[in-house]
Design a protein around this motif. Structure first.
Motif, PDB file in Angstrom:
ATOM      1  N   ARG B 153      -0.177   3.781   5.703  1.00 59.69           N
ATOM      2  CA  ARG B 153       0.644   4.851   6.261  1.00 59.69           C
ATOM      3  C   ARG B 153      -0.130   5.678   7.263  1.00 59.69           C
ATOM      4  O   ARG B 153      -1.349   5.762   7.154  1.00 59.69           O
ATOM      5  CB  ARG B 153       1.162   5.740   5.126  1.00 59.69           C
ATOM      6  N   PRO B 163       5.112  -1.422   4.747  1.00 60.85           N
ATOM      7  CA  PRO B 163       4.153  -0.395   4.311  1.00 60.85           C
ATOM      8  C   PRO B 163       4.310  -0.005   2.844  1.00 60.85           C
ATOM      9  O   PRO B 163       3.368   0.476   2.235  1.00 60.85           O
ATOM     10  CB  PRO B 163       4.453   0.793   5.229  1.00 60.85           C
ATOM     11  N   GLU B 164       5.509  -0.211   2.266  1.00 61.50           N
ATOM     12  CA  GLU B 164       5.683   0.155   0.859  1.00 61.50           C
ATOM     13  C   GLU B 164       5.144  -0.946  -0.065  1.00 61.50           C
ATOM     14  O   GLU B 164       4.933  -0.726  -1.241  1.00 61.50           O
ATOM     15  CB  GLU B 164       7.165   0.384   0.538  1.00 61.50           C
ATOM     16  N   ASN B 165       5.000  -2.127   0.486  1.00 65.39           N
ATOM     17  CA  ASN B 165       4.477  -3.218  -0.324  1.00 65.39           C
ATOM     18  C   ASN B 165       3.705  -4.170   0.586  1.00 65.39           C
ATOM     19  O   ASN B 165       4.115  -5.288   0.832  1.00 65.39           O
ATOM     20  CB  ASN B 165       5.625  -3.946  -1.037  1.00 65.39           C
ATOM     21  N   ALA B 184       1.798  -2.696  -9.688  1.00 66.41           N
ATOM     22  CA  ALA B 184       2.661  -1.577  -9.330  1.00 66.41           C
ATOM     23  C   ALA B 184       1.971  -0.478  -8.546  1.00 66.41           C
ATOM     24  O   ALA B 184       2.615   0.366  -7.972  1.00 66.41           O
ATOM     25  CB  ALA B 184       3.273  -0.983 -10.595  1.00 66.41           C
ATOM     26  N   PHE B 185       0.635  -0.469  -8.532  1.00 61.31           N
ATOM     27  CA  PHE B 185      -0.045   0.718  -8.010  1.00 61.31           C
ATOM     28  C   PHE B 185      -0.756   0.481  -6.687  1.00 61.31           C
ATOM     29  O   PHE B 185      -1.645   1.221  -6.322  1.00 61.31           O
ATOM     30  CB  PHE B 185      -1.051   1.226  -9.060  1.00 61.31           C
ATOM     31  N   THR B 187      -0.086   0.965  -3.621  1.00 58.40           N
ATOM     32  CA  THR B 187      -0.089   2.006  -2.589  1.00 58.40           C
ATOM     33  C   THR B 187      -0.038   3.408  -3.196  1.00 58.40           C
ATOM     34  O   THR B 187       0.356   4.352  -2.555  1.00 58.40           O
ATOM     35  CB  THR B 187       1.100   1.835  -1.623  1.00 58.40           C
ATOM     36  N   GLU B 188      -0.448   3.515  -4.456  1.00 59.54           N
ATOM     37  CA  GLU B 188      -0.464   4.848  -5.072  1.00 59.54           C
ATOM     38  C   GLU B 188      -1.739   5.599  -4.684  1.00 59.54           C
ATOM     39  O   GLU B 188      -2.727   5.021  -4.257  1.00 59.54           O
ATOM     40  CB  GLU B 188      -0.379   4.708  -6.595  1.00 59.54           C
ATOM     41  N   ARG B 208      -5.045   5.678 -13.654  1.00 57.18           N
ATOM     42  CA  ARG B 208      -3.791   4.942 -13.787  1.00 57.18           C
ATOM     43  C   ARG B 208      -3.813   3.642 -12.986  1.00 57.18           C
ATOM     44  O   ARG B 208      -3.237   2.634 -13.393  1.00 57.18           O
ATOM     45  CB  ARG B 208      -2.630   5.805 -13.309  1.00 57.18           C
ATOM     46  N   ASP B 212      -3.479  -0.026 -14.775  1.00 57.83           N
ATOM     47  CA  ASP B 212      -2.440  -1.013 -14.462  1.00 57.83           C
ATOM     48  C   ASP B 212      -3.067  -2.342 -14.061  1.00 57.83           C
ATOM     49  O   ASP B 212      -2.633  -3.404 -14.497  1.00 57.83           O
ATOM     50  CB  ASP B 212      -1.529  -0.489 -13.352  1.00 57.83           C
ATOM     51  N   GLU B 215      -4.342  -3.997 -17.209  1.00 54.43           N
ATOM     52  CA  GLU B 215      -3.268  -4.512 -18.059  1.00 54.43           C
ATOM     53  C   GLU B 215      -2.645  -5.780 -17.496  1.00 54.43           C
ATOM     54  O   GLU B 215      -2.122  -6.610 -18.222  1.00 54.43           O
ATOM     55  CB  GLU B 215      -2.194  -3.434 -18.247  1.00 54.43           C
ATOM     56  N   ARG B 216      -2.661  -5.893 -16.177  1.00 56.61           N
ATOM     57  CA  ARG B 216      -2.074  -7.077 -15.567  1.00 56.61           C
ATOM     58  C   ARG B 216      -3.126  -8.168 -15.341  1.00 56.61           C
ATOM     59  O   ARG B 216      -2.892  -9.119 -14.588  1.00 56.61           O
ATOM     60  CB  ARG B 216      -1.366  -6.714 -14.267  1.00 56.61           C
TER      61      ARG B 216
END
Lengths: 669, 290, 153
Positions: B153, B163-165, B184-185, B187-188, B208, B212, B215-216
């Motif tokens: 971004r 950009p979101e994924n 899931a994370f 772009t966090e 976090r 994640d 865990e994956r």
């Protein structure tokens, strides 16, 4: 030689306070062509008008100039008086001595000089005026309704019940539109199909309505009262006259994996199909793009099993010509799909669905028979998160507008879920709750207060999947902007209402304007909300902008009543201020060279190419422009563009305008 | 082949290994990186919230120097530096008034005809066409590609397709023989801005992300931003306290991972500079089948 | 010698600027009396040769005004006028005509005040420029004779 009468009004003291009206009349009397001039206290009063009428007779006047208020005020009044006096109303013109002289200048000689100048200009114009006569256009009293959703159905029934013929064209195999997909409707929660299907049947059975489903408008030409429309009847591959709608064909069809449009992709249909059980007409079509017979050349099962012998693989599209006097455009809307939302998974999470999909899940006729189940595994969700404003009011998404219906249907969705699963949890993320409407806010309050739907004011930044749950990350702006995370089983996006993908091409076919979002433009946002700027074409429903059912129905009835007004007489009268191409007998005598630049620039498509042919041999002798007086609105753009002045505007002709300019300037200001 | 190079502060300090591995990979592929002489701070993290003119002039100075030096393209590996330089260039080119003002500040001409490359664009343009002949090993591990904020971004600067994924790093990792995981994370926020002031928040946010990825089943986390790296690598003790569990997944720069697949030694790639031992990632590597 | 009073002709459309001028009247906004309005249905109707006719017959300045872009009563007439003006202006520039004597403007039906200001501004501008004499300068030149001959035909 023209004999013009000039009548100068004092307008009480409104004009005479700063303009020497007697002097104006005196000077006017000396102008060439003026046979009589006078001034009077109130020209527009009854005695004033009588003076004009008498003067016409006494002085044998052939034209009239009234120096008074703006023509926008009393032109019609004085033209009527002129007509009573026995002269053509278009030979009466107004010199604007009030708004543009007496009210804006002090009492000086220069002001009076300006008044005289203006009178002289108009005298000159009138001397070049020619009598004009209102144009009468016959009206074909048949209406075309494009679109068979609730908007089109309402408009068609209203017009048909008034005794006029209606032709309805619907592009899908059945009428009903999006409303037929809805489960229950806000704010009363009555079942959508229960209120809609009787009306659909009424359309099909109405003696005044001709229904063409699986058909599209190909082109529209002509003008108000006299449209020529070509309609493409797409090949159904099923003979409607033989088919009984028994359903044997679609039960036996082997292509069973086609996403079902009616169920918003949540189930499958066959290649030969009727969209839904209550479809009108309830007779199937073959979706050729997905049919084995049409794609691979083998199968033909439906033909074999059809007891009526109605299957016809050789059927071809048919174009029919219809003549109509007016058109209702009711082509409806679409919604953004979940793949429009990258932050919510680009449509890749099966349990993130849009509003229409939820409607199908909640509908008794839907793929789950009204049980709200997750599309991924069929489990009943214990927690559903609803996101209002998914895309709407979001500049970054290119959709700045409010989709209007989502606040209400989201409340409805949450309620429907809670009614079916009292122990379930429903969350709604919202920006604002926009529930203006009769019983609307009460409805939302009911969802919050009685049905215990959790409303969270804030937006959702991301949704991701984890251990079979959808993690919804958002913020609660009423709780110190605390980030919130909800582990949901299902997420429903109230995605933005958008124009149909083919809206632009429809608008172009109809010659109506549309906005940047491809919603059709009304003629005036406040005062003419159902008409378009093409006379005779009306708008109804969400093709104009996002609308709920009550608003849609209101607009549809309004469009119908506009058309009934139009159909109330056999002829329409139009102002004769239209363009004409110079022509005289024999028709070859026109200076028009047929360059047709006028045709290019005309905003109303009112100019046609005309071929002048030898009567005996049929040989084309000349090509010229021809104005369709029914379409022409009298803007005169063509006149300014014409290279050799072959086209002219009645009432504002080249000669008239030139004589105005010349008359203005031969004296000092 | 010569490409300009802007290191910025991080690649000179805390993320020296990013620079080291980028040079190693480039060298392997026959690309010479030429540093901009006398470059200055990009102004990231503070300048643009304090003084708008300064935030444009600082990167502009560096870009003008690059022009002077005759560089037509520069690679800017640090995501924050890239963001600032690109934003400055865009602002100046879009507004004549800003151009005039900036030229006065920096006392140099500015034409803006230096092309800025993100690390992805650089790899795509210069390394990818020749990579296959140099990749000798297969990373053979599950990688969680982490982008954080500034790599993706704002969209009009970074020019990423989704950009979101984003999937740019995943493409590189697949080439290097790794299996990128879907998580899931990616772009966090890692808490970059709070790196020094609020380590507790960094621990929470970065924790976090690590959780994640763990865990994956990720064997390594791949990053391309110095801030991401230091937060995920350096703050493990705080994260451990926060999560009440120990996560020992190593965090590698994209160039380090790529370098490993090219058979470059761990030392040359600066893998010894990490706080979390990188041995776990290195041990997965197998020879690429011919 | 009394002050020079320029003659200004305004070519306006019926729906916006004419109505705007009416509004100036109904709100009693005073402005210079040097302007004479010629009403057209639309700026798209205005044949720019009429502007030349105005100058030929003694005008010192000209105003052309219509609806704002996108507000045209006839949807696109004002766009055509604007385009035509751009082309026309370049021709005038080419022949050395002082295009400052022509003012192109948008005045809506709600802009009475704008109309009054426009007239005042243009009046002041033309006053400063002095009378339009370019055509008189052709006196004695053969061109003038040819020209006279041409228009009397």
């Amino acid at each position: 030689m023209a004999r013009i009468g000039v009548f100068i009004c004092h307008c009480g003291e409104n004009i005479s306070a700063t303009v020497d009206v007697a002097k104006v009349a005196e000077e006017a009397a000396k102008m060439p062509g003026v046979a009589y001039a006078m001034d009077y206290k109130y020209m527009c009063s009854d005695p004033g008008q009588t003076k004009i009428i008498e003067a016409i007779k006494e002085h044998k006047l052939t034209g009239i100039v009234v120096g008074a208020c703006s023509p926008r005020m009393h032109e019609a009044t004085f033209r009527k008086a002129a007509e009573k006096g026995g002269i053509n109303p278009f030979l009466c013109e107004i010199a604007n001595l009030r708004e543009q002289v007496s009210w804006v200048h002090p009492r000086t000689e220069a002001t009076t000089r300006k008044a005289i100048d203006i009178v002289r200009t108009i005298v000159n114009k009138v001397s070049k005026d020619t009598p004009l006569f209102p144009i009468k256009v016959p009206v074909t009293k048949t209406a075309l309704v494009i679109g068979g959703g609730i908007a089109g159905i309402q408009a068609a029934l209203d017009i048909a019940n008034a005794g006029h013929q209606v032709i309805m064209v619907e592009k899908s195999p059945s009428i009903g539109g999006h409303m037929s997909q809805l489960s229950e409707t806000f704010p009363t929660l009555d079942c959508s199909q229960c209120i809609l299907t009787p009306r659909m049947v009424e359309v099909a059975q109405h003696p005044n309505i001709t229904l063409h489903t699986f058909a599209e408008v190909e082109s529209v030409s002509g003008f108000v009262g006299n449209f020529d429309v070509k309609v493409r009847l797409k090949a159904r591959s099923v003979d409607m006259s033989k088919c009984t709608g028994c359903g044997t064909c679609w039960q036996k069809c082997p292509s069973k994996k086609i996403p079902d449009e009616f169920n918003a992709g949540l189930s499958y249909r066959t290649a030969i199909y009727s969209p839904f059980p209550q479809a009108v007409p309830n007779k199937p079509v073959i979706d050729r793009a997905n049919c084995n017979y049409f794609q691979k050349g083998k199968c033909g099962i439906c033909k074999k099993v059809c007891p009526a012998g109605a299957i016809d693989y050789e059927m071809e599209d048919e174009i029919i010509d219809i003549k109509v006097g007016a058109i209702v455009t009711a082509t409806g809307f679409d919604i953004k799909h979940t793949d429009f939302f990258p932050e919510y998974g680009y449509g890749e999470f099966k349990d993130v669905i849009d509003g229409l999909q939820f409607e199908r899940l909640a509908s008794a006729s839907g793929p789950t028979s009204g049980e709200i189940r997750r599309p991924s595994d069929g489990k009943i969700p214990e927690k559903i998160v609803f996101l209002a404003c998914s895309g709407s009011r979001d500049k970054a998404k290119g959709i700045e507008y409010c989709s209007k219906i989502c606040c209400m249907y989201t409340a409805k969705h949450a309620m429907l879920y809670k009614h079916k699963h009292h122990e379930g949890n429903a969350y709604v993320f919202y920006m604002d709750i926009r529930s203006a409407g009769k019983n609307y806010d009460e409805f939302v309050r009911r969802a919050i207060e009685e049905d215990d739907v959790h409303y969270i004011r804030g937006r959702v930044s991301r949704i991701y999947e984890k251990d079979g749950k959808l993690i919804v990350k958002g913020v609660d702006t009423l709780m110190n902007a605390e980030p919130v995370e909800i582990e949901a089983d299902m997420v429903v996006l109230a995605t933005a209402v958008v124009a149909n993908p083919d809206a632009e091409s429809v608008a172009q076919k109809m010659h109506i304007s549309y906005d940047k979002h491809h919603f059709f433009a009304e003629a005036h946002p406040k005062l003419r909300p159902v008409e378009t700027n093409t006379a005779g074409i009306m708008l109804a429903g969400a093709c104009q902008t996002a609308k709920d059912i009550p608003d849609t129905v209101s607009q549809a009835s309004a469009a119908a009543s506009k058309i009934m007004g139009l159909f109330s007489s056999d002829e329409m009268t139009r102002e004769p201020v239209v363009a004409v191409v110079n022509r005289c007998m024999p028709p070859l005598f026109t200076t028009c060279t047929g360059c047709l630049l006028c045709l290019e620039v005309c905003p109303y498509h009112a100019i046609e190419r005309e071929e002048i042919k030898d009567r005996r041999t049929g040989e084309i002798l000349k090509v010229a422009a021809k104005v369709n007086a029914g379409l022409c609105q009298g803007c005169g753009t063509c006149v300014a563009f014409c290279r050799n002045k072959s086209i002219d505007l009645q009432g504002f002709s080249n000669q008239q305008m030139l004589s105005e300019v010349v008359a203005l300037l031969n004296k000092p200001f | 082949m010569k490409v300009g190079f802007y290191p910025g502060c991080s690649l000179e300090g805390s993320s020296k290994e990013y620079s080291k591995s980028l040079f190693a990979v480039s060298e392997k592929c026959g690309i010479t990186l030429e540093e901009i002489k006398d470059w200055s701070c990009c102004g990231a993290s503070a300048a643009h919230s304090l003084n708008h003119d300064l935030s444009i002039a600082l990167p502009a100075r560096t870009l003008a120097l690059a022009e002077k030096q005759g560089l037509s393209e520069i690679v800017i590996p640090c995501a924050a530096c890239y963001g600032r330089l690109a934003a400055s260039q865009q602002a100046i080119l879009n507004d004549k008034a800003i151009l005039e003002k900036t030229e006065k500040y920096i006392d140099m001409a500015f034409t803006g005809n230096v092309q800025l490359l993100t690390v992805f664009e650089f790899l795509q343009k210069y390394i990818f066409p020749v990579a296959d002949q140099y990749i000798v090993d297969k990373l053979n591990q599950k990688t969680a590609c982490y982008y954080g904020c500034l790599l993706a971004r704002p969209k009009d600067l970074t020019k990423l397709e989704r950009p979101e994924n984003p999937m740019e790093m995943e493409k590189v990792m697949e080439k290097a023989g790794a299996t990128p995981i879907d998580w899931a994370f990616k772009t966090e926020c890692c808490g970059a801005g709070f790196s020094m002031s609020r380590t507790d928040l960094v621990a929470k946010l970065s924790g976090r992300i690590l959780e994640d990825a763990a865990e994956r089943g990720a064997d390594s986390i791949i990053v391309a931003c110095p801030m991401c790296h230091s937060n995920l690598d350096l703050r493990r003790p705080e994260i451990k306290k926060q999560l009440k569990k120990d996560i020992n997944i190593p965090v590698l720069f994209i160039t380090q991972a790529l370098g490993l697949s090219m058979g470059i030694s761990a030392k040359e790639l600066g893998l010894d500079k990490h706080f979390v031992p990188t041995g776990k990632a290195v041990s997965c590597i197998v020879k690429k089948e011919a | 010698m009394s002050e020079f009073e320029p003659k200004i002709v305004a070519f306006v459309c019926n729906w916006c600027t004419y109505a705007g001028a009416d509004l100036a009247g109904t709100s009693r906004t005073q402005y210079a009396s040097n302007v004479r309005i010629v009403r057209f249905p639309c700026t798209g109707r205005i044949d720019f040769m009429l502007l030349m006719k105005a100058f030929e017959n003694g005008a010192d300045g000209v105003i052309v005004s219509g609806c704002h872009p996108n507000d045209c009563h006839y949807t696109s007439g004002n766009f055509h006028a604007r385009r035509r003006w751009i082309v026309f202006r370049s021709i005038l520039d080419l022949i050395g005509f002082d295009t400052d004597r022509i003012t192109f403007s948008w005045v809506s039906a709600a802009e009475g005040k704008k109309w009054a200001n426009l007239v005042d501004e243009v009046t002041d501008k033309i006053k400063a420029k002095g009378p339009f004499t370019d055509l008189d300068k052709l006196d004695g030149v053969q061109l003038k004779e040819l020209y006279d001959e041409a228009i009397t035909k």
